[in-house]
Design an enzyme around this catalytic site. Sequence first.
Site, PDB file in Angstrom:
ATOM      1  N   ASP B 255      -6.368 -41.802 -73.289  1.00 26.48           N
ATOM      2  CA  ASP B 255      -6.140 -42.383 -71.977  1.00 26.48           C
ATOM      3  C   ASP B 255      -5.052 -41.622 -71.241  1.00 26.48           C
ATOM      4  O   ASP B 255      -5.196 -41.240 -70.082  1.00 26.48           O
ATOM      5  CB  ASP B 255      -5.710 -43.837 -72.184  1.00 26.48           C
ATOM      6  CG  ASP B 255      -5.875 -44.635 -70.930  1.00 26.48           C
ATOM      7  OD1 ASP B 255      -5.267 -45.703 -70.858  1.00 26.48           O
ATOM      8  OD2 ASP B 255      -6.600 -44.189 -70.046  1.00 26.48           O
ATOM      9  N   ASP B 385      -8.660 -52.193 -70.278  1.00 29.39           N
ATOM     10  CA  ASP B 385      -7.328 -52.592 -70.718  1.00 29.39           C
ATOM     11  C   ASP B 385      -7.358 -53.980 -71.314  1.00 29.39           C
ATOM     12  O   ASP B 385      -6.805 -54.230 -72.377  1.00 29.39           O
ATOM     13  CB  ASP B 385      -6.366 -52.577 -69.536  1.00 29.39           C
ATOM     14  CG  ASP B 385      -6.180 -51.195 -68.989  1.00 29.39           C
ATOM     15  OD1 ASP B 385      -6.053 -51.060 -67.767  1.00 29.39           O
ATOM     16  OD2 ASP B 385      -6.184 -50.256 -69.794  1.00 29.39           O
TER      17      ASP B 385
END
Lengths: 257, 457
Positions: B255, B385
Amino acid sequence: MTAAVFFGCTFIAFGPAVALFLFTIAREPLRVIFLIAGAFFWLVSLLLSSLVWFISVQISNKNSAAQQKGLLIFGVVLSVLLQETFRFAYYKLLKKANEGLLTLSQEETMPISIRQLAYVSGLGFGFMSGAFSVVNILADSVGPGTVGIHGDSQHYFLSSAFMTMAIILLHMFWGVVFFDACEKQRWWAVAAVVISHLVVSCTFQNPEYVASLVPTYIILFVMGVWAFYSAGGSLRNLKLCLTCKDKDFLLANHRPR
Amino acid sequence: MGQILGDQQETNVAPEPTEAPPEVTVNRARSRGGSGAGGGGGGGGGGGNGSGPEQNGQPPAARPARVVEAEEDEDEELTLKYGAKHVIMLFVPVTLCMVVVVATIKSVSFYTQNDGQRLHSSTESPQLHPERYATIMITVIIVMTLVLVLLYKYRCYKVIQGWLFLSSLLLLFFFSYIYLKEVFKTYNLAMDYFTLAIIIWNFGVVGMMCIHWKGPLRLQQAYLIMISALMALVFIKYLPEWTAWLILAVISVYDLLAVLCPKGPLRILVETAQERNEPIFPALIYSSTMVWLVNMADTDRPKRNSTEAASPQQEAPEAVASPAPSSLSQDDGGFSPSWVNQQQHQLGPLQSTEQTRREIQEMPSARPPVEDDDEERGVKLGLGDFIFYSMLVGKASATASGDWNTTLACFVAILIGLCLTLLLLAIFKKALPALPISIFFGLVFYFATDNLPLRPA
């Protein structure tokens, strides 16, 4: 060992703290954030102290009971000292952040005062400390079983809940007194906070849990009064507040008398 | 302006109960971090997703000329105050998602059972080679991300939309059916298939509408939280233990790289979306406010009214004159015509006429214009998330020996990580990955709390 015990102990342990949270903190996002940050700081301090204790246990003689008991007491003392150190560190961090904010912003007033921060951070410490003390006990209380079947105290759950409530409120009072003492450079007050924390923690060593509640509550009461005075309260304020005649408060909250 | 926190979303197709190799479909999108409170030109670039809808109604209000520094200082102050509000706007859904996952894990044993439905072949145990399975899954995720970015870049919108549609269809119908079934099994409730079909059908259809089309904001948010929780539960069930931790760690690193590196696929996606001034697919992002509909309703009226202001001019004198004949009725309440005429002569027209009404309406409304009000600007967080946070906390509550202590510690760690990430977002004002800090803290606290016997004093 029923739902009644579970709910009863939960509300005893967390009732006052949750009420404080709901009525004074939940509406202000900034306070909520500082509360959670306080909880985080407490967690880190606990982590460090348990790390040190773990290492010291590993390198010690595992067979000697006396040494283990000594190590336990050492662990407790270390944990208390680290918690207070982290409280001080949090205080320093908040001071710096507040000063930074003040120089940046155009307004003269800070969005949150150091006293509010003391209250909020103390409560954050308290929440986390209380949660870690009692949550597993509460989870066990839902399931089947008999308390104290081997001759231990039958009031284990209840006294744990009361102790937790005392601890949460104590952390909050300690926070207020500690920050105030740091603001005014009164180091004896800081030492008093640390010593009272040590006293409360060491009473945990007593297997007869109920007996250790009494000194804890005495200390709780004393610290409460001290925190009240250091936060700017006085008998006059109290009287005005209780009889709903405090003009400043009423003006600020737009409530008719 | 909508502040958007970068992140990904994955929708995984659960493996069939047979030995077929798992088909994993992963969607990802990353969204840019909009500029902070500084509206207009400041800092991190104009346009972009969140600000587009807010500006299509009214033109940007004319700000009085100011020194740039003063504006930035006030921006800082505003950023802090409204930043705190945005943080709380994200805390609540993340907390809700985690609570749902933990509650399910603790009560429904299905999600913690190892009943042979695994991602590995029956001969090899994943405990021996967690890195192998982690590598496979990470590779799949990376490939899927690249495919998504390529599709977006070459404007194959239909493909992407179809893909998203299918995966949310699967989540809303199939996975929620399984979830409901297991909950019923746990609590020993009986329900016939017909009722179940009706419930699932309604749940799914309303969900599809809310997520892909329009719906009340709260309902849309609730659905997004629910599908994130379902996805996290699927991950928790089907990933063996060490694989899950490895995947979390590697995903955070990926990420970080994908969003911040100049050639990262997700950064390319965000920048392309910015260039084309399009919002990234709403099905992949949780957003805390929905502003554009309100704006359009607001701004239509003044325009409409101003064009008609000219016509009732000639009606006005007639309107003023009209009270006079009406007061000829018997019951005029003491207001005789002469008195009324006298009042009107002295004070001007008493009755409100079309024209006066229009004049009032054309005045700026009491409601503050939307683009100046920070509170109306929402924050956005990618569904990925939510999924990974909940997966971490769920795994912690499922497999930890310290039990609730560990769960609590991971929970606080993730929230603090999110807070720090939002703080960085306010400082840097560009797209940021939301996973690394939170997952890092979460993992540290999980392993520390689990392995070190903690005794609070």
